[in-house]
Write a protein that holds these residues in place. Structure first.
Motif, PDB file in Angstrom:
ATOM      1  N   LEU A 122       0.826  -1.210   0.000  1.00  0.00           N
ATOM      2  CA  LEU A 122       0.000   0.000   0.000  1.00  0.00           C
ATOM      3  C   LEU A 122       0.861   1.261   0.000  1.00  0.00           C
ATOM      4  N   THR A 123       1.972   1.233   0.719  1.00  0.00           N
ATOM      5  CA  THR A 123       2.874   2.390   0.718  1.00  0.00           C
ATOM      6  C   THR A 123       3.431   2.619  -0.679  1.00  0.00           C
ATOM      7  N   ALA A 146      -0.152   9.355  10.826  1.00  0.00           N
ATOM      8  CA  ALA A 146      -1.224   8.598  11.464  1.00  0.00           C
ATOM      9  C   ALA A 146      -2.445   9.473  11.716  1.00  0.00           C
ATOM     10  N   ILE A 147      -2.235  10.687  12.231  1.00  0.00           N
ATOM     11  CA  ILE A 147      -3.361  11.586  12.489  1.00  0.00           C
ATOM     12  C   ILE A 147      -4.026  12.000  11.184  1.00  0.00           C
ATOM     13  N   PHE A 148      -3.213  12.211  10.140  1.00  0.00           N
ATOM     14  CA  PHE A 148      -3.761  12.533   8.819  1.00  0.00           C
ATOM     15  C   PHE A 148      -4.660  11.405   8.330  1.00  0.00           C
ATOM     16  N   GLY A 149      -4.195  10.173   8.493  1.00  0.00           N
ATOM     17  CA  GLY A 149      -4.997   9.036   8.051  1.00  0.00           C
ATOM     18  C   GLY A 149      -6.315   8.944   8.784  1.00  0.00           C
ATOM     19  N   VAL A 150      -6.294   9.146  10.099  1.00  0.00           N
ATOM     20  CA  VAL A 150      -7.527   9.112  10.892  1.00  0.00           C
ATOM     21  C   VAL A 150      -8.485  10.219  10.446  1.00  0.00           C
ATOM     22  N   PHE A 166       0.860  -0.321  11.203  1.00  0.00           N
ATOM     23  CA  PHE A 166      -0.522   0.148  11.329  1.00  0.00           C
ATOM     24  C   PHE A 166      -0.636   1.590  10.837  1.00  0.00           C
ATOM     25  N   ALA A 167       0.276   2.430  11.295  1.00  0.00           N
ATOM     26  CA  ALA A 167       0.223   3.849  10.930  1.00  0.00           C
ATOM     27  C   ALA A 167       0.469   4.050   9.438  1.00  0.00           C
ATOM     28  N   ASN A 168       1.457   3.339   8.881  1.00  0.00           N
ATOM     29  CA  ASN A 168       1.767   3.481   7.457  1.00  0.00           C
ATOM     30  C   ASN A 168       0.613   3.014   6.586  1.00  0.00           C
ATOM     31  N   THR A 169      -0.043   1.943   7.004  1.00  0.00           N
ATOM     32  CA  THR A 169      -1.198   1.437   6.249  1.00  0.00           C
ATOM     33  C   THR A 169      -2.338   2.452   6.273  1.00  0.00           C
ATOM     34  N   LEU A 170      -2.574   3.037   7.426  1.00  0.00           N
ATOM     35  CA  LEU A 170      -3.612   4.047   7.560  1.00  0.00           C
ATOM     36  C   LEU A 170      -3.330   5.242   6.652  1.00  0.00           C
ATOM     37  N   TYR A 171      -2.099   5.714   6.683  1.00  0.00           N
ATOM     38  CA  TYR A 171      -1.702   6.872   5.869  1.00  0.00           C
ATOM     39  C   TYR A 171      -1.802   6.557   4.379  1.00  0.00           C
ATOM     40  N   SER A 172      -1.345   5.370   3.988  1.00  0.00           N
ATOM     41  CA  SER A 172      -1.383   5.002   2.568  1.00  0.00           C
ATOM     42  C   SER A 172      -2.812   4.918   2.053  1.00  0.00           C
ATOM     43  N   CYS A 173      -3.716   4.367   2.875  1.00  0.00           N
ATOM     44  CA  CYS A 173      -5.126   4.305   2.468  1.00  0.00           C
ATOM     45  C   CYS A 173      -5.683   5.712   2.264  1.00  0.00           C
ATOM     46  N   ALA A 174      -5.295   6.638   3.144  1.00  0.00           N
ATOM     47  CA  ALA A 174      -5.757   8.026   3.004  1.00  0.00           C
ATOM     48  C   ALA A 174      -5.209   8.648   1.727  1.00  0.00           C
ATOM     49  N   GLN A 175      -3.939   8.404   1.437  1.00  0.00           N
ATOM     50  CA  GLN A 175      -3.329   8.951   0.227  1.00  0.00           C
ATOM     51  C   GLN A 175      -3.961   8.373  -1.034  1.00  0.00           C
ATOM     52  N   LEU A 176      -4.321   7.098  -0.974  1.00  0.00           N
ATOM     53  CA  LEU A 176      -4.943   6.434  -2.127  1.00  0.00           C
ATOM     54  C   LEU A 176      -6.444   6.692  -2.210  1.00  0.00           C
ATOM     55  N   GLU A 177      -6.983   7.353  -1.164  1.00  0.00           N
ATOM     56  CA  GLU A 177      -8.415   7.669  -1.084  1.00  0.00           C
ATOM     57  C   GLU A 177      -9.266   6.403  -1.166  1.00  0.00           C
ATOM     58  N   ILE A 178      -8.851   5.409  -0.355  1.00  0.00           N
ATOM     59  CA  ILE A 178      -9.610   4.156  -0.289  1.00  0.00           C
ATOM     60  C   ILE A 178      -9.954   3.867   1.170  1.00  0.00           C
TER      61      ILE A 178
END
Length: 477
Positions: free
Chosen positions: A72-73, A151-155, A108-120
């Motif tokens: 995902l990253t 991480a906060i960005f992803g949340v 966990f944090a990297n996965t969260l951030y990557s999902c946010a960046q990918l908009e998924i």
């Protein structure tokens, strides 16, 4: 490497390694050249990543959380369109959730951030909910400032159901330690802090009291080291940080204001005049919302180069709101006429737009009116007071027109204007509006969602709110 990967069948571990390398090279190339990859290079990278994903698909059930985080990253670093690979995001999410042995907070944090960046938000949000539930139980002792910001960005970007207050507080606590670190390379950058504060705004989450002094100390030291220099990025981040502090209602000192304002004045960018106008207007509003704006500072922000700057209607609205805060009510006050002159000056730059009413609040205003009418209580709706449109005003009985004394100003507030971790506390924008409206009479905050029940239930709520604030009865005893 591209030709080799396209012609060779790789196992899932090699696929992860290649994806990771491609992602890192893409980021490094863009940073080195300070620009995006050429269109041809992007097409080559996308072709390679899609081919690797196709090879990965039959092997997806062998993936563990560490592989999913890497994949995902890499996909986010290479700006992949996940719509072109249907089912992949959900499959990766399933494998991540299934790996209960994973206790690495970075993954966990990297996965969260990557999902946010990918908009998924894979598996209908189940992946994000799983991460938000697990991450607070893990150690963040090795988290860098960038990890915290990501991480906060992803949340903030991905809905996770119930407000994840415990996770956000834990991340903020880690940031406090990093801001206070004696080692410079551990302390956050301006980008890190701007990202954290903007994410907290989106989350409607006010950090705990210890966050503010750590922020002020860290940022004062950083800006002081720059002395009279203000790189373009520093000026832009200073404006973002100041505005976010205001909306989060962080209590900043006047000395901190004197440190940050020179950098707000120095803002430039690709459209320097437009950027300067917006930055100055936002700074004036922010200082008003924070309660530290004075007349001299307002004049410095609004009058300097006022004729040459392209003030937009939004900019002028911010300046008017800031002036509302410092405008004395009495003509006998020493600043009254100076503020009046400034108001005329602003009017010469463009018309003030009265955009305080939100269309979606009209139903609540109508419900309030119906409740008051049923009990014979006179009221007026959408009344202009001090440049703002009050939703409902109630006049004292027997008060002669046209200078009727207001028994109360009822202002309908949507849930988006309250902190989610402090449900009875307003965020900066609504708090400043209430400060101005309260000059005209006792301010009674009415929560929009409380006006969606029956007329009688709405009146009972209004009565409680009104009598709590004013100490007077609403309607017959």
């Amino acid at each position: 490497m591209t030709q080799l990967c396209l012609a060779t069948m790789l196992d899932y571990q090699h696929i992860c390694n290649v994806m990771d390398t491609v992602g890192r090279l893409s980021v490094a190339t863009q940073q080195q050249r300070s620009q995006s990859l050429s269109e041809t290079s992007q097409q080559t990278v996308h072709q390679l990543m899609r081919k690797l994903c196709k090879q990965l698909w039959p092997q997806r059930h062998q993936l563990q959380a560490q592989h999913v985080a890497i994949i995902l990253t890499a996909l986010s670093r290479t700006h992949q369109q996940m719509d072109a690979m249907p089912g992949l995001a959900d499959a990766l999410a399933d494998q991540f959730i299934a790996d209960s042995a994973c206790h690495n907070a970075h993954r966990f944090a990297n996965t969260l951030y990557s999902c946010a960046q990918l908009e998924i938000n894979p598996c209908d949000g189940q992946l994000v909910k799983y991460i938000v539930r697990r991450l607070p139980k893990l150690s963040l002792a090795h988290f860098s400032a960038r990890n915290v910001a990501n991480a906060i960005f992803g949340v903030a970007q991905l809905p996770a159901g119930q407000h994840p207050a415990s996770l956000i507080d834990k991340l903020c606590n880690r940031m406090i330690r990093l801001m206070s670190s004696s080692e410079a390379d551990q302390r956050p950058t301006e980008d890190d802090m701007a990202s954290v504060l903007r994410s907290l705004e989106m989350l409607q989450h006010q950090p705990k009291a210890a966050f503010t002094p750590a922020l002020l100390t860290w940022y004062t030291q950083l800006l002081t080291q720059l002395q009279d220099q203000s790189p373009p990025k520093t000026a832009q981040r200073a404006n973002i940080i100041l505005t976010a502090c205001a909306n989060l209602r962080l209590e900043i000192s006047s000395s901190f204001t004197q440190v940050i304002l020179p950098h707000v004045f120095a803002i430039k960018g690709s459209h320097p005049n437009q950027n300067r106008a917006k930055a100055r207007a936002n700074a004036a509003w922010a200082l008003a919302a924070l309660g530290t704006l004075d007349l001299h500072t307002f004049k410095s922000l609004s009058l300097a180069e006022s004729q040459s700057l392209p003030w937009s209607p939004a900019d002028l609205g911010q300046l008017h709101r800031a002036l509302d805060w410092i405008q004395p009510e009495s003509e006998h006050h020493s600043d009254y006429w100076e503020c009046k002159r400034l108001r005329e000056k602003l009017a010469s730059l463009g018309q003030r737009l009265h955009g305080d009413n939100d269309v979606k609040l009209n139903a609540a205003v109508h419900a309030i009116g119906a409740a008051l009418e049923k009990h014979g209580i006179p009221y007026a709706a959408h009344v202009h007071l001090g440049g703002h449109s009050a939703h409902v005003v109630i006049e004292e009985q027997g008060s002669p027109a046209p200078k009727a004394t207001l028994a109360a100003v009822l202002d309908v507030v949507g849930t988006e204007h309250f902190f989610k971790n402090k449900a009875d506390r307003l965020m900066g924008k609504a708090a400043l509006r209430h400060h101005v409206l309260a000059k005209h009479g006792p301010l009674v905050a009415i929560q929009e969602d409380k006006c969606q029940e029956s007329t009688e239930a709405t009146f009972d709520y209004l009565k409680h709110q009104y009598e709590t604030v004013t100490g007077m009865l609403l309607g017959p005893a």
